[in-house]
Design an enzyme around this catalytic site. Sequence first.
Site, PDB file in Angstrom:
ATOM      1  N   LYS A  13      37.327  36.916  45.034  1.00  0.00           N
ATOM      2  CA  LYS A  13      37.608  37.833  43.525  1.00  0.00           C
ATOM      3  C   LYS A  13      37.797  37.355  42.053  1.00  0.00           C
ATOM      4  O   LYS A  13      37.034  38.147  41.349  1.00  0.00           O
ATOM      5  CB  LYS A  13      38.985  39.152  43.980  1.00  0.00           C
ATOM      6  CG  LYS A  13      38.528  39.262  45.110  1.00  0.00           C
ATOM      7  CD  LYS A  13      39.775  40.765  45.057  1.00  0.00           C
ATOM      8  CE  LYS A  13      41.271  39.840  45.344  1.00  0.00           C
ATOM      9  NZ  LYS A  13      41.194  38.695  46.547  1.00  0.00           N
ATOM     10  N   ARG A  88      45.884  48.048  45.361  1.00  0.00           N
ATOM     11  CA  ARG A  88      45.884  47.356  46.807  1.00  0.00           C
ATOM     12  C   ARG A  88      46.669  47.302  47.623  1.00  0.00           C
ATOM     13  O   ARG A  88      47.008  47.144  48.870  1.00  0.00           O
ATOM     14  CB  ARG A  88      45.949  45.552  47.058  1.00  0.00           C
ATOM     15  CG  ARG A  88      47.296  44.904  46.610  1.00  0.00           C
ATOM     16  CD  ARG A  88      46.696  43.508  45.540  1.00  0.00           C
ATOM     17  NE  ARG A  88      47.269  42.144  46.599  1.00  0.00           N
ATOM     18  CZ  ARG A  88      46.640  41.178  46.245  1.00  0.00           C
ATOM     19  NH1 ARG A  88      45.761  41.258  45.472  1.00  0.00           N
ATOM     20  NH2 ARG A  88      46.700  40.224  46.987  1.00  0.00           N
ATOM     21  N   ARG A 127      41.877  25.524  47.547  1.00  0.00           N
ATOM     22  CA  ARG A 127      41.525  26.065  45.887  1.00  0.00           C
ATOM     23  C   ARG A 127      42.242  24.954  45.037  1.00  0.00           C
ATOM     24  O   ARG A 127      43.735  25.026  44.660  1.00  0.00           O
ATOM     25  CB  ARG A 127      41.652  27.434  46.118  1.00  0.00           C
ATOM     26  CG  ARG A 127      41.833  28.310  44.827  1.00  0.00           C
ATOM     27  CD  ARG A 127      42.129  29.396  44.759  1.00  0.00           C
ATOM     28  NE  ARG A 127      43.445  30.198  45.036  1.00  0.00           N
ATOM     29  CZ  ARG A 127      43.653  31.813  46.020  1.00  0.00           C
ATOM     30  NH1 ARG A 127      43.087  31.947  44.755  1.00  0.00           N
ATOM     31  NH2 ARG A 127      44.443  32.004  46.460  1.00  0.00           N
ATOM     32  N   ARG A 160      48.578  26.888  44.339  1.00  0.00           N
ATOM     33  CA  ARG A 160      49.204  27.509  44.120  1.00  0.00           C
ATOM     34  C   ARG A 160      50.595  27.697  45.350  1.00  0.00           C
ATOM     35  O   ARG A 160      50.259  27.072  46.224  1.00  0.00           O
ATOM     36  CB  ARG A 160      48.322  29.232  44.268  1.00  0.00           C
ATOM     37  CG  ARG A 160      47.936  29.933  42.661  1.00  0.00           C
ATOM     38  CD  ARG A 160      47.290  30.813  42.972  1.00  0.00           C
ATOM     39  NE  ARG A 160      48.134  32.022  44.079  1.00  0.00           N
ATOM     40  CZ  ARG A 160      46.821  32.497  44.068  1.00  0.00           C
ATOM     41  NH1 ARG A 160      45.689  33.464  43.921  1.00  0.00           N
ATOM     42  NH2 ARG A 160      47.415  34.126  45.291  1.00  0.00           N
ATOM     43  N   ARG A 171      49.937  36.453  53.555  1.00  0.00           N
ATOM     44  CA  ARG A 171      48.751  37.659  53.249  1.00  0.00           C
ATOM     45  C   ARG A 171      47.782  38.148  53.645  1.00  0.00           C
ATOM     46  O   ARG A 171      47.695  39.302  53.302  1.00  0.00           O
ATOM     47  CB  ARG A 171      48.364  36.602  52.109  1.00  0.00           C
ATOM     48  CG  ARG A 171      49.804  36.037  50.727  1.00  0.00           C
ATOM     49  CD  ARG A 171      48.815  34.886  50.019  1.00  0.00           C
ATOM     50  NE  ARG A 171      47.827  35.191  49.160  1.00  0.00           N
ATOM     51  CZ  ARG A 171      47.289  33.799  48.862  1.00  0.00           C
ATOM     52  NH1 ARG A 171      47.720  33.142  48.852  1.00  0.00           N
ATOM     53  NH2 ARG A 171      46.392  34.507  48.370  1.00  0.00           N
TER      54      ARG A 171
END
Length: 229
Positions: A13, A88, A127, A160, A171
């Site tokens: 996203k 969400r 990431r 992160r 998550r």
Amino acid sequence: MIIILLGAPGAGKGTQADLIGERLGLVTIASGNLLRENIGNGTPLGLRADAYMQRGELVPDGLVIDMVTARLKAPDVARGVILDGFPRTLGQAQALDANLAAQHKQVDRALYLKVTDEALLDRLSGRWICRNCQASYHEKFNPPRVGGVCDLCGGELYQRNDDRRDVMENRLRVYFDQTMPVIEYYQANGTLVEIDGAQDIEKVGEDLLAAVGPVPAVVVEGVTDSSAA
Ligand code: AP5
């Protein structure tokens, strides 16, 4: 033009919001980035949100709705917006609809990036994010030109806290429980377009732009702005 990007953690996203936002000339509002800015600045909202985010849980609706509603009032949103990570929950989707309806607006497209769970875990574990502008990289699929340095602003890249394996798995659970109903909500009202998010980054971007189509011109204080693609 109000566009929502939907998809699981790691679906792409943020990557696509930056890419298509630039092409369409639309501002991006990413709820996760706004929350991380609040945490970084030590605001009361950031202090409350931090514990939820560290556990991979959603921040309570009231806090997130107020934060995004305030951001949507800024003048740079007049032409349109890409919402990344919001709504969400069903409560957030309904609050957004009510807020837009009060301004005679509505969600134009809900773009759902579909990716398998295995690919999501691979993407999140590799990431790296820019500490300064929040641009997202991947050590294998989308590496920066210079290791550890953001291509866009030269900022330092970091991983992160919530990309740890145990938090990532939570998550994903939260996403299936609380955000899948949001996808069904937009499917039921006819705004949902499903995009194959497993393709390479450029191809996903092309499919998203095709699903959006041309952004209509808007008139702001007598000036017609139709500068985007
Ligand atoms: P948030 O920051 O929104 O995180 P998320 O939804 O979990 O999504 P991610 O940012 O992890 O993934 P992404 O889909 O943006 O993927 P990306 O483009 O980076 O939320 C974090 C937390 O904040 C939540 O857990 C919650 O606590 C709180 N929060 C936020 N919004 C909230 C809300 N509305 N309500 C309540 N709480 C909220 O891509 C991932 C990686 O894959 C990158 O490395 C990228 O380079 C790579 N990649 C991207 N596309 C491709 C591709 N096509 N092929 C290969 N690699 C790719």
